[in-house]
Design an enzyme around this catalytic site. Structure first.
Site, PDB file in Angstrom:
ATOM      1  N   GLU A   1    -103.529 -30.050 -50.754  1.00  0.00           N
ATOM      2  CA  GLU A   1    -104.646 -30.388 -51.640  1.00  0.00           C
ATOM      3  C   GLU A   1    -104.688 -29.443 -52.832  1.00  0.00           C
ATOM      4  O   GLU A   1    -105.697 -28.796 -53.115  1.00  0.00           O
ATOM      5  CB  GLU A   1    -105.970 -30.356 -50.874  1.00  0.00           C
ATOM      6  CG  GLU A   1    -106.058 -31.456 -49.812  1.00  0.00           C
ATOM      7  CD  GLU A   1    -107.425 -31.578 -49.141  1.00  0.00           C
ATOM      8  OE1 GLU A   1    -108.224 -30.630 -49.262  1.00  0.00           O
ATOM      9  OE2 GLU A   1    -107.684 -32.603 -48.508  1.00  0.00           O
TER      10      GLU A   1
ATOM     11  N   GLU B   1    -104.398 -37.528 -45.137  1.00  0.00           N
ATOM     12  CA  GLU B   1    -105.606 -37.114 -44.420  1.00  0.00           C
ATOM     13  C   GLU B   1    -106.687 -38.162 -44.628  1.00  0.00           C
ATOM     14  O   GLU B   1    -106.911 -38.617 -45.745  1.00  0.00           O
ATOM     15  CB  GLU B   1    -106.178 -35.796 -44.970  1.00  0.00           C
ATOM     16  CG  GLU B   1    -105.339 -34.571 -44.770  1.00  0.00           C
ATOM     17  CD  GLU B   1    -106.064 -33.309 -45.254  1.00  0.00           C
ATOM     18  OE1 GLU B   1    -107.291 -33.357 -45.404  1.00  0.00           O
ATOM     19  OE2 GLU B   1    -105.376 -32.312 -45.505  1.00  0.00           O
TER      20      GLU B   1
END
Lengths: 650, 650, 650
Positions: C156, C312
């Site tokens: 991320e 995710e």
């Protein structure tokens, strides 16, 4: 007070019309279009150079005046005068990065970076040196230029940098305190340092009220506000000194911001420092047009009846509010003429041509993004013509009203300080509520700095005059003794100039005058309201009033809440007290009664009161339609919605 | 536990009455007025010197005790005892500016400046040295002064400085962690550093949870809270050691703040460190008077039934809330007597004479700005007389109730940590809801620290007992096994002392006791509510409950929302679970049922329940009117609105 | 564009299923349980090592790969593939404390401390060196490991550290600007530095837009956003270069966050840098499931029709929202399958086993705290089986729709910049409103990055396409000229790539295409709304539209507000303009009309439109029930509430 010199200008008197002009934003070819369009619009004056430092002095001590010479000459050739800025408002990148010690520091210790504007410490010796050198260079360059009619020091001094907590500020604050108090004993007494273990034993222990673990000393905070206003005033004086030395015949001004919540600069104290008062004013959606009128009126009060200069307002939307409304048809002219009604001899805008780039590109200008072929530019041109027709107004004073509202920056600061009975008090809003109540009743009222002479006023309202030094209390008492009528409100007369409470019951020095005594305040929670026996509703505050003189008249009583049965509004031999926030609607009957007692009447026919605002200046009556609907005047003509008519006074 | 010594005092037992007395704020001539008025008011004790450091030690190591000698002597001559502060609460300017390394630092790295109060790092060795030197000097100076009856260490320790992120704090935090964990392996395991790459390989890598890019490690945060409370406790112990060394016969206290949202100090852990518990309490508009009663009750719980000292509350308004209400007639006495009802042997105020200057000038005092000729001072005098009449109460314990609410600072901290299922949980509010539900049913309840012995209690409520170490789970299970009734709520029993989740289904160690298992939480959004089949409404939270034991009784079921049809409130052999926030009204029927099952009944006649609060102490029943309206008692007398009667227990 | 390589994998194609797996959080004994349960659940792939730096490199340059070898081997033995993270997402304590110069600095100058995660400057040379060394070590260690199927760079990127204002960032920003502008003249022109005295005379004068006294230069802010996105992209490229050097056959990805308000990274610009696109997506209560579909759709657009990896999402609740709702029955499968419908070939979760400790312990996992005996794990297992049945979908592209919505990160940034006509504009929300309007009408629409080819689309909507460089304007004009239909909205076409306003009337380069001209914007206050003659209500914005071409059709007019009587929605030869915010309901009739004009029809039977969302991929139709109630399909079968059916396309 030197604040009476108007522009260095020949030719017949007129109302000036113009804008900030920033030609450096545009290619040279656009400049010719600019001056042509200025003539179309009736522009008579522009402000040049406000943000030009980086281009005028591209490196330390190296000047490039060529482009400015060109602009000055071009304007002069076209009959347009120049209010020339000292260009010190925003330091250039080479200065901010080469001398980061000029950057302001906030209460948390965060240094405010360059990248915006006005990133300089008012007390920085380094900045001062650079600013004065540029000021001198400009003054020497343009001293004899025929376009130059006035100097414009910096720009909106204090808009972003009024409260600086840097080490420079700390040193200057100490020096300011030494001047004010002379001894540490006097300072310790004034600040009440015996409490919370704050006794100062060396001047070096004094700091600005930087973020502390708990509430900083309130008198320290108050003095820091005074000092901060004075520090900027000193900068103004320093630039002015250079200008007066080089061009003693050119008047000097700087643009105030008597507007909205701007409060850091005590303009009542600054007004004497300029040759004529200038102001910037922008309308905000909430407070609306009464706030504009109030601000213009107060600006007139600061100018003491002399001509003043509306240096900036907007033709339409601005860019810094959460939502920026365009002006509706008619609003541009109405807003401008309202300023004229209260004494403005110049109507100027920020800025001439709306920017295509930069932080203010969505701030409207006299020429919008759409260009000259636009409703806005046509409205601008119409207004120019209208101002041209009003030349006889130029230089005329306003005709004083019989009533006045007092406005005091120190009470503003002190009222809204922390750790008070209520954090909800809004000093300026209460004053504005009264102002609206006057307008609703069709009664003219002057808004005056608290130090103004009160001779000739029949009724004076002092809303939340929280800070009441002994001398002011004596003066107001004398005003009533001499037959004047005084109205004051909740939380007035509470502290002296050091923010020390007057003991023995509130409001200390006014107890005898009002014939009442208050043992405890009764502030209201946000969702609380109380009723009065005159039908009004009070919010925000109440007082537990005991009447102490037999000749007190109770004009209204509480009928609910903790003070039920007690007086809410009282009157005693010309001195009246209003102990709660009534708002404009609730103030109407109270004010009506007080006006009648003072013998003040409306100068408008009954049918116009409230719908039309009246201002009188130079033998002319300004009738300003406060509504969006047309109003029939007493001569049968129609005043259009949002319109203004100006008629010779009867 | 030494926390049993009361004042070093001769003469018959009495309830003490007084205030913080700060004579240094006033000219010497006022002091004589002060003591005269104290006698009028029935004052028996004052706290001296809380904020006097700058005047007692005007320069490092130079003392000026003359004025304090004078004050001590004057008070003693007038029969007024002194609780003498160590004066270390607020460091003097010479210390703060000469040693800026004592100033606290916030999580952003901003150093909190002087100018307010309590600007010191709990862990600063420099501050500690200076504070202990002053403490010793005071102790040696006044060790034998006959006015001295107790020592008051610092003041409201941690009010503004409990969480300090400075380098001193970092060093002390490391040292504290070494003591707690001994090895880095143990620390890494406790903090769960295997996640997010946080494995600590050297003690020096540990820092306070300063502002991070994302959520700091939760166990680090929890340990920092524990450490911060302990750091202040260490300061308390350090001053106490000096005092005990010099004056072994003078009891030592410090004023807690069991009140509102103040949560940084684990007072359950501090109580054993003082010779008697003291507390400060101020009423806030929202939580109201039940919060006062709750706090007084919990303070009594901390004091373990021994006398405690109400060191500060207010005669009327305070100055630090957004809007500060004055107390209404009767509230002053009712508030004070409620504290007495729960064990206070002293009723003191901040402060004796309301300040004319400084940050607390709008905080009420025993003598208001209006002076002695005031309703407030008359109410103060009335209360003094009333306390004088209650001398037989002095030293008596409260009579335990049959029900208790457990209160746990660690669960408070852990419940409201970040990155939880809901950020809306309010630990203390849930406890307070239950307390109000008890009062509404007219049933007495003790509020106890979670470690208190539970013998003799029939029903114990543990609201949001989120952090449940194994030993505590065992103790509570044993309580039920021994016939006690236990009620717990949503988000209880979730983590161990390291904030590690008990696995296998919630609430880990209570699953068997309650006979249920929760796989997932069902927190509610702010605008969501669910209905129960008993007519109540739940907000904030629900649980997806599966019943796992055949003998579980479902006392209420959800009838709407994601859990519709599932149990909301359960009971199994004395262990009950409430899975949503019901609020006082919704708790009433549930609590009524649970009380019946536990055999706990109201000691009030039905007509008084809810309207009157009952407390029993020293053989006396306190009947406190919770309403503003009069209530007729069973003997036919009338208990006025906001009033208190104290009658010999039947 | 290399972004087409899928996993290094043998065996038949399938949809991958798995999670982040962080075995280091658990004792070794748990790992065996883990792989057994993974097989139960149908897990095919896990991401390893995301937060393992501190354990893999316990001291500088010292590696401990033993435990990871063990995990890799164990997984491989059980047939589970590994997407191996480079483990650089969160630097270990030894690095953060030994080299604090890697820590990010915010705009106020506050250094963000360690203790959380991702506390590193994207431009830190020190961090880069350490990160690449670890990346190389991992690549060399596992280059030939049979479990390794892909590399996962960092994690991320930019979640917490995208905007860093440190001195490293300043230096890198200058370097980036030199590359972009080459000369200071070009930079000064682009930034409009002639205004506010901002002329840059030396590259060294340039700083990030740290907190300033007033609005920082808008183009500086815009370029800083571009630079910040690029700086992280450079980090991605740097790690990728190492990986490609060592393992040229292993594809590289990093997980984007096309989701909610995350906007710092211009993923349209990043997509070409990865071998396949990965995305993380989490549902938030307000925006709901259409936002999920929108994000999945846009991710598919970024992937250009190639397979992408849902790296995710959550099985149930997350932990970082104010209130974190658990998923209701069916939502888990519906959410996952919606991603598959828009092109995901992998469905993964954060994380495999819910943590017992640490900041994310309340973030759901595939195995919850309750363990395998839980409804959640059963739903996880069901989903695994379902994905296994969909193997034929693997690798298939989505079937393009006939309509598209354009999404542009630069317009997003520019629209919501400060000092604009309204601070209330929300770029992504307007796009989402249109998306919901399409779903409500049962019409498929692709969400595309603005640079995507538009061939084959009949109707393209460009909501708030604020930043319109000339080339893009030309491209869109060409699209209409070629028969395409284009819809754009308020505040579109206003500025060029330097944020300079297109002059002459809005929307500059689209005026001729649309046949209209706007002189002034009419943003609405928060409590304002206007009515249209088609019954719709507009909020947020209006425009003062003048029609300039004779063939403009006015599709709706304002009937209230300042623009009453003026056009609100227009159409001219395929180019349409919507001048106010209509919201999904108000857009429905407008969009219906526009679709009809463009000849785009719904592919759903009338009874299903709005209730069912249709996506088409690889010859299969996904019918997704948008409601909680069952829907009868045209073949008579029932699509359960929150359910998805996948049928072979007709």
């Amino acid at each position: 007070m030197e604040q009476s010199r108007w522009l260095r200008r020949t030719g017949p008197a007129r109302l000036e019309y113009g804008a900030d002009y920033n030609p450096e934003q545009w290619p040279r070819a656009v400049w010719d279009d600019d001056v042509r369009a200025m003539r179309t619009a009736g522009v008579t004056i522009v402000t040049l150079g406000v943000f030009s430092w980086a281009l005028l002095e591209p490196a330390e001590g190296q000047y490039d005046f060529g482009w400015l010479d060109d602009a000055m000459d071009l304007l002069h050739r076209n009959g347009i005068a120049v209010d020339l800025a000292t260009a010190t408002a925003s330091p250039p990148p080479w200065l901010a990065t080469g001398h980061p010690e000029i950057l302001p520091v906030d209460a948390d210790g965060v240094t405010l970076g360059p990248g915006g504007r006005q990133h300089w410490r008012p007390t920085s010796p380094v900045f001062r040196t650079h600013a004065l050198r540029l000021t001198r260079a400009l003054a020497e360059r343009y001293r004899d230029h025929p376009a130059l009619v006035a100097w414009h020091v910096s720009n909106e001094l204090g808009c972003h940098n009024v409260h600086d907590y840097s080490d420079d500020a700390a040193a200057a604050f100490r020096s300011w305190l030494r001047t004010r108090y002379e001894t540490l004993d006097a300072l310790n007494a004034a600040w009440g340092t015996a409490f919370w273990s704050q006794h100062i034993s060396d001047w070096a222990q004094i700091l600005p009220p930087r973020r502390a673990a708990s509430f900083p000393n309130p008198t320290q905070q108050l003095d820091f506000r005074r000092f901060s206003s004075d520090a900027l005033k000193e900068h103004l004086r320093a630039e002015r000194s250079v200008l007066r030395e080089v061009t003693p015949d050119v008047p000097v001004t700087t643009n105030f911001m008597v507007m909205g919540d701007t409060r850091g600069m005590n303009y009542a104290d600054w007004a004497a420092e300029v040759d004529f008062v200038s102001n910037d004013h922008y309308v905000q959606p909430g407070p609306g047009r009464d706030e504009l009128s109030f601000s213009a009126n107060l600006t007139g009060g600061l100018a003491g009846g002399r001509p003043w200069f509306l240096m900036e307002h907007s033709t339409s939307a601005v860019n810094w509010q959460p939502v920026n409304r365009a002006k509706r048809p008619g609003e541009l002219a109405r807003d401008s003429l309202t300023h004229v009604a209260y004494g403005a001899d110049a109507v100027c805008f920020f800025q001439w041509r709306q920017s295509a780039a930069g932080a203010e590109k969505y701030h409207s200008g006299m020429i919008p993004h759409a260009g000259e072929d636009s409703a806005l530019f046509r409205a601008v041109t119409d207004l120019g013509r209208r101002l041209g027709d009003l030349a006889t107004l130029a230089g005329t004073p306003r005709t004083p009203a019989r009533a006045a509202i007092l406005f005091d920056w120190e009470s503003w600061w002190a009222t809204e300080a922390d750790s008070h009975p209520s954090s909800r008090l809004r000093y300026r809003q209460e004053a504005l509520d009264w102002y609206t109540a006057f307008l609703n009743l069709g009664v003219r009222v002057d808004v005056l700095p608290v130090a103004a002479a009160l001779d000739g006023y029949a009724l004076v309202v002092a809303p939340i005059l929280h800070m009441l030094p002994g001398a002011l209390a004596t003066r107001l008492t004398g005003f009533v003794a001499a037959g004047g009528h005084l109205v004051t409100t909740y939380f007035s007369g509470i502290v002296d100039e050091n923010d020390h409470v007057w003991l023995g019951g509130y409001p200390g020095p006014l107890r005898d005058l009002l014939g009442l005594r208050i043992e405890e305040f009764g502030p209201l929670l946000d969702d609380e309201a109380v009723t009065l026996d005159n039908g009004a509703t009070g919010t925000l505050w109440t007082d537990r009033i005991d009447v102490t003189a037999p000749d007190v008249e109770v004009l209204a009583r509480y009928t609910s809440g903790d003070q039920a049965g007690r007086p809410a509004v009282t009157w005693r031999r010309g001195a009246s007290y209003v102990s709660t926030r009534l708002g404009p609607a609730g103030l109407a009957p109270v004010l009506g009664d007080l006006l009648a007692r003072a013998g003040v009447t409306s100068e408008l026919p009954p049918g116009l009161r409230g719908r039309v605002e009246l201002a009188v200046r130079g033998g002319y009556r300004f009738l300003i339609n406060r509504t969006a609907s047309p109003v029939e005047l007493d001569d049968g003509t129609e005043l259009p919605g949002t319109g203004v008519v100006i008629v010779a006074a009867r």
